[in-house]
Design a protein around this motif. Structure first.
Motif, mmCIF file in Angstrom:
data_model
loop_
_atom_site.group_PDB
_atom_site.id
_atom_site.type_symbol
_atom_site.label_atom_id
_atom_site.label_comp_id
_atom_site.label_asym_id
_atom_site.label_seq_id
_atom_site.Cartn_x
_atom_site.Cartn_y
_atom_site.Cartn_z
ATOM 1 N N LEU A 12 -4.227 0.414 9.408
ATOM 2 C CA LEU A 12 -4.192 -0.068 8.022
ATOM 3 C C LEU A 12 -5.562 -0.248 7.375
ATOM 4 O O LEU A 12 -6.412 -0.990 7.866
ATOM 5 C CB LEU A 12 -3.416 -1.400 7.934
ATOM 6 C CG LEU A 12 -2.895 -1.761 6.541
ATOM 7 C CD1 LEU A 12 -2.040 -0.652 5.964
ATOM 8 C CD2 LEU A 12 -2.090 -3.042 6.594
ATOM 9 N N GLY B 15 0.924 9.108 10.821
ATOM 10 C CA GLY B 15 1.368 7.748 10.498
ATOM 11 C C GLY B 15 1.836 6.961 11.711
ATOM 12 O O GLY B 15 1.861 7.463 12.842
ATOM 13 N N GLN C 169 -3.715 3.088 1.590
ATOM 14 C CA GLN C 169 -2.538 3.562 2.302
ATOM 15 C C GLN C 169 -1.234 3.060 1.674
ATOM 16 O O GLN C 169 -1.220 2.126 0.878
ATOM 17 C CB GLN C 169 -2.628 3.159 3.783
ATOM 18 C CG GLN C 169 -3.792 3.855 4.496
ATOM 19 C CD GLN C 169 -3.786 3.648 5.994
ATOM 20 O OE1 GLN C 169 -3.427 2.595 6.498
ATOM 21 N NE2 GLN C 169 -4.201 4.667 6.724
ATOM 22 N N ARG D 24 3.580 10.196 7.238
ATOM 23 C CA ARG D 24 2.600 11.269 7.376
ATOM 24 C C ARG D 24 2.545 11.672 8.860
ATOM 25 O O ARG D 24 2.862 10.867 9.725
ATOM 26 C CB ARG D 24 1.206 10.773 6.978
ATOM 27 C CG ARG D 24 1.043 10.465 5.520
ATOM 28 C CD ARG D 24 -0.392 10.045 5.216
ATOM 29 N NE ARG D 24 -0.492 9.509 3.870
ATOM 30 C CZ ARG D 24 -0.528 10.244 2.765
ATOM 31 N NH1 ARG D 24 -0.476 11.558 2.855
ATOM 32 N NH2 ARG D 24 -0.603 9.686 1.574
ATOM 33 N N ASP E 275 2.094 5.867 5.243
ATOM 34 C CA ASP E 275 1.123 5.779 6.340
ATOM 35 C C ASP E 275 1.607 4.853 7.452
ATOM 36 O O ASP E 275 1.291 5.070 8.624
ATOM 37 C CB ASP E 275 -0.221 5.242 5.816
ATOM 38 C CG ASP E 275 -0.845 6.201 4.817
ATOM 39 O OD1 ASP E 275 -1.408 7.210 5.260
ATOM 40 O OD2 ASP E 275 -0.742 5.950 3.601
ATOM 41 N N GLY F 184 -3.588 1.122 -2.819
ATOM 42 C CA GLY F 184 -2.470 1.536 -1.983
ATOM 43 C C GLY F 184 -1.176 0.950 -2.524
ATOM 44 O O GLY F 184 -1.139 0.403 -3.631
#
Length: 210
Positions: free
Chosen positions: A46, A161, A50, A158, A121, A79
């Protein structure tokens, strides 16, 4: 009588819990915030920019942690955070909230529409189904919740991810781990210090879709 004693013991333990006190000091809605903090730190997950989906978000402490970590130097959020729960949640600035049951297709569609085609993400899930105390039934419920989180991640993460879910040691746990290993290149089990000693909860972290 035993039940009364149990609730008194629980209240005593809760009041004296250092994580409860720390959560109050830091303005977190629940001590669970520190479980996510530990996992994010250990896994180096993180960063600003994202997109995060928080499943089973209420009361919102995990979304609060994510919000802090998506803040830029000027305090603005870089994000997206989309939180979802069956129960209502007090608003958190910068968090988009959907109220509904994650197990229903209509709610999943609403979540997909909110994402507007964006890849995710990180998916985080502190969801725990209502447990009955009947081992086989509870194992099936826990596995179902984890399977839904895995299905959603397979469609929306992703390639690099990650998914964090809460599971419980016991019947069905090894099957959940196997399902994670089929979907992710790296799978680790984490028991944060903030988890209560007596709790069988274990968090699974899957990274990188196969």
């Amino acid at each position: 009588m035993a039940k009364k004693k149990f609730s008194k013991d629980w209240i005593h333990q809760h009041i004296n819990d250092p994580y409860v006190k720390l959560a109050q000091q830091k303005g977190y809605r629940a001590r669970a915030a520190f479980k996510l903090t530990e996992i994010l730190d250990a896994e180096k997950l993180l960063r600003p920019g994202q997109v995060v989906v928080d499943l089973g978000a209420t009361p919102g402490s995990w979304s609060q942690v994510v919000r802090e970590r998506l803040k830029g130097a000027g305090g603005e959020i870089h994000g997206r955070i989309i939180a979802l729960d069956m129960l209502p949640m007090e608003p958190i600035a910068g968090v988009e909230f959907i109220q509904g049951d994650f197990r229903e297709d209509s709610v999943l569609r609403q979540l997909e529409e909110t994402l507007q085609g964006q890849s995710v993400d990180l998916v985080i899930s502190d969801m725990a189904p209502n447990l009955s105390g009947v081992g086989v039934a509870d194992a099936a419920r826990i596995q179902h919740v984890c399977d839904l989180a895995l299905e959603f991640s397979a469609s929306h993460l992703r390639p690099e991810g990650a998914l964090i879910v809460k599971a419980f040691h016991g019947s069905g746990f090894s099957q959940i781990v196997d399902a994670f290993r089929q979907q992710f290149r790296r799978v680790v089990e984490r028991k944060p210090q903030a988890s209560r000693d007596k709790s069988s909860e274990t968090f699974l972290v899957g990274r990188g879709l196969k």
